[in-house]
Scaffold this active site. Structure first.
Site, mmCIF file in Angstrom:
data_model
loop_
_atom_site.group_PDB
_atom_site.id
_atom_site.type_symbol
_atom_site.label_atom_id
_atom_site.label_comp_id
_atom_site.label_asym_id
_atom_site.label_seq_id
_atom_site.Cartn_x
_atom_site.Cartn_y
_atom_site.Cartn_z
ATOM 1 C CG ASP A 16 -2.138 1.124 1.189
ATOM 2 O OD1 ASP A 16 -2.162 1.432 0.188
ATOM 3 O OD2 ASP A 16 -2.703 1.333 2.199
ATOM 4 C CG ASP A 111 -3.537 3.605 -3.587
ATOM 5 O OD1 ASP A 111 -4.200 2.849 -3.731
ATOM 6 O OD2 ASP A 111 -3.360 4.763 -2.661
ATOM 7 C CD GLU A 112 -5.630 -1.073 -1.509
ATOM 8 O OE1 GLU A 112 -5.171 -1.747 -0.906
ATOM 9 O OE2 GLU A 112 -6.465 -0.124 -1.651
#
Length: 362
Positions: A16, A111-112
């Site tokens: 993350d 983003d993860e």
């Protein structure tokens, strides 16, 4: 109570990025680094924040907060519009780093992502060291930080990645799962929102330990699908697989060494292991893909990077050695910080497709 066998055997990493959009802006604009910053609509237009940096979070500002409310909490907050195309491009580079370690990558957003590294042989198969190396590569190559969670299953890995934010990681080994989940708050489980939390609280259910002691049939009757999920999660069981959803165009294996290698002979000592790892991963995709090129990448002690590629339809250790020699011959006096090998891939064309293409050319 025991965990499902599959959940104890797998090694799942959840990566993350730390305040991703804001971090990209702070990286690209040094004047933003020491101020409270948010990405989103302007307060006068009743916008909503998509994210904010950790300086802003000290004031209680968070994602999805109305801009006017964020301004009330922190009058000096700077709210800027996002640059989505930039974030998309950076996200692509992050995913390229993920694919150096495993083909099993499941992006959840820009983003993860989840990574299944069960079969990765790098760092002797240690998911902890693999996660550390992924975070190191992201920082060195993109100047961004990421947090990681390592666990035998997806939901625990996701929870773990939030434990030591920012720029940290948390490991939940199989033999610690039972201990970890017993005190785990239900509100930390992905998918358990505020409404569900309120309903669970009315039944005296606040932690996984509470669920373990609750009557199973009653839980299923009262909470349906959510109740079934909580029965498993409260025992550390999550058999969901990491599901890749991206077409592979390349495969790479590379490593940054703790101490710089001094010369070509030292690199060759690692090349065989890299080749075996690449070959192992390649076997899983050759039914659908064909090799189009091979390449070698070197990062030197002064952080300069050089690479060399050759067209090739097959994996060849000797060709990797030739390319490596070519790169190191140009800079004989530099130490080697990173070494990597890769193959380019294209979708395999069936015999019928080839015949159709030939007829069109004729």
């Amino acid at each position: 109570m025991t965990n499902a066998v599959s959940s104890t055997q797998r090694k799942i990493i959840h990566i993350d990025m730390d305040c991703f959009y804001a971090a990209v802006e702070m990286r690209d604009n040094p004047q933003y680094r020491d101020i409270a910053l948010a990405i989103g609509g302007h307060s006068e237009r009743r916008g909503v924040l998509s994210t904010c940096n950790y300086k802003a979070r000290e004031f209680g500002i968070r994602s999805a907060m109305p801009s006017f409310k964020a301004k009330a909490l922190c009058p000096d907050l700077l709210i800027i519009p996002g640059r989505m195309q930039v974030y998309v491009e950076v996200s692509k580079k992050i995913k390229e780093i993920f694919f150096r370690y495993t083909d099993l990558v499941e992006p959840l957003s820009l983003d993860e992502a989840f990574l299944d590294v069960t079969e990765c042989t790098l760092f002797k198969g240690s998911a902890t060291y693999i996660a550390q190396d992924i975070r190191r590569a992201i920082f060195e190559e993109l100047n961004l930080t990421a947090s990681a969670g390592i666990a035998p299953c997806k939901f625990l890995a996701k929870i773990a990645s939030d434990e030591n934010k920012p720029n940290g990681q948390c490991v939940i080994p199989p033999d610690k799962v039972a201990e970890f989940v017993k005190t785990l708050a239900l509100k930390k489980i992905p998918g358990v929102g505020k409404v569900a939390q309120q309903k669970l609280a009315l039944k005296g259910l606040f932690s996984c330990g509470d669920v373990q002691l609750y009557d199973s049939e009653k839980l299923l009757l009262e909470f349906g699908k959510l109740g079934g999920a909580l029965l498993n999660f409260s025992r550390g069981i999550d058999n969901r697989m990491v599901e890749p959803n991206r077409e592979r165009k390349s495969l790479a294996v590379e490593r940054t060494f703790e101490k710089d290698l001094l010369d070509e002979s030292a690199c060759l000592l690692h090349l065989d292991a890299f080749y075996d790892e690449l070959n192992r991963r390649l076997q899983k995709v050759l039914k659908e893909k064909v090799i189009t090129k091979v390449g070698v990448k070197v990062k030197f002690g002064d952080f300069t990077v050089k690479s060399a590629e050759r067209k090739s339809a097959e994996l060849s250790l000797s060709l990797f050695k030739i390319l490596l020699h070519h790169l190191l011959e140009q800079t004989p006096d530099k130490t080697i910080r990173l070494l990597g090998i890769s193959v380019g891939l294209e979708k395999r064309v069936s015999d019928n497709q080839s015949a159709v293409q030939l007829s069109l050319l004729d």
